[in-house]
Design an enzyme around this catalytic site. Sequence first.
Site, short mmCIF file in Angstrom:
data_model
loop_
_atom_site.label_atom_id
_atom_site.label_comp_id
_atom_site.label_asym_id
_atom_site.label_seq_id
_atom_site.Cartn_x
_atom_site.Cartn_y
_atom_site.Cartn_z
N LYS A 188 11.62 -9.95 8.82
CA LYS A 188 12.74 -9.39 8.05
C LYS A 188 13.65 -8.51 8.90
CE LYS A 188 10.62 -5.25 5.94
NZ LYS A 188 11.62 -4.26 6.37
N ASP A 189 13.17 -8.11 10.10
CA ASP A 189 13.99 -7.28 10.99
C ASP A 189 14.78 -8.10 12.01
OD1 ASP A 189 13.07 -4.92 9.80
OD2 ASP A 189 11.31 -4.87 11.09
N ARG A 236 19.12 -2.92 0.09
CA ARG A 236 18.56 -3.78 -0.96
C ARG A 236 17.69 -2.98 -1.91
NH1 ARG A 236 13.17 -5.22 -2.00
NH2 ARG A 236 12.89 -4.79 0.20
N ARG A 237 16.82 -2.14 -1.37
CA ARG A 237 15.96 -1.31 -2.22
C ARG A 237 16.77 -0.31 -3.01
NH1 ARG A 237 11.41 -0.53 2.51
NH2 ARG A 237 10.01 -2.24 1.88
N ARG A 244 14.27 7.34 7.02
CA ARG A 244 14.08 6.45 8.17
C ARG A 244 12.77 6.81 8.87
NH1 ARG A 244 18.59 3.56 8.82
NH2 ARG A 244 20.58 4.43 8.16
N ARG A 303 7.66 8.37 7.16
CA ARG A 303 8.19 8.36 5.79
C ARG A 303 7.19 8.96 4.80
NH1 ARG A 303 10.56 2.42 5.06
NH2 ARG A 303 9.40 1.92 6.95
N CYS A 309 19.96 -8.22 7.33
CA CYS A 309 18.87 -7.42 6.77
C CYS A 309 19.38 -6.11 6.18
CB CYS A 309 17.82 -7.15 7.84
SG CYS A 309 18.40 -6.22 9.27
#
Length: 246
Positions: free
Chosen positions: A23-24, A69-70, A87, A93, A179
């Site tokens: 996904k990255d 997206r989140r 980040r 996190r 992404c």
Amino acid sequence: LWTKELDVWLAEGRIDVSVHSAKDVETIRPDEFGFGAVLPRADRRDCLVGAKSIADIPQGAVVGTSAPRRASQLLNLRPDCKVVTFRGNVATRLGKLEAGEADVTFLAAAGLERLGESAVGSPLEVDEWIPAAAQGAIVLECRADDEATKSALAAIDDHGTRAELEAERALLAELGGTCHSPVAVLCQPGGEGLAMRAALFSPDGSERVDGETVFDALDLAPVKALAKDLLTRATPAIAANFGGPA
């Protein structure tokens, strides 16, 4: 950010293979590289940390995430929440959450599982919360002209995960998304082929457009048609975040 230095090393021949969280990886990759293998997909879901479900997030809670997206998907479901930028790696996190910089955050279930931290979060089921394109998949990238490495990697390639990955990345490419775009997509076996659900959002979550399709893994035309349909129905606030076909 995650791939640039490895790209340089791969191009220079200092390494033969790069290992990436799919996904990255940029939607459009240099022609000199190719995915030699895609590993079997892990859990594709997001986990919520700090609450058991989206409905259980306290009214007016501060939610930490750096993913558009989140953020947009959350605000679509819970416009009362406030999103702040989070980040860093998983430990960073979680530390920020413990320090009170936010009430809730999101982490990928696959990442937590690989770190032995699955108990930290509550998985969000995909019928309510659509994950990111390629989430939970690991890709091994090599030089496109390196036949020996390509042959070796082919032995561990998972064809089912590759089909899902290629379809999800094809949707992003047709949308002109990355992404960093507010798009959620889920591709999994369905019918006699693959089934895909996708949703595009405005950054503030107030606007959303959904679509779905069923297709054969060898024919991505329906995926491209889905992307075009989503863009056709998208409001200006949504469409502004997508560039159309690459």
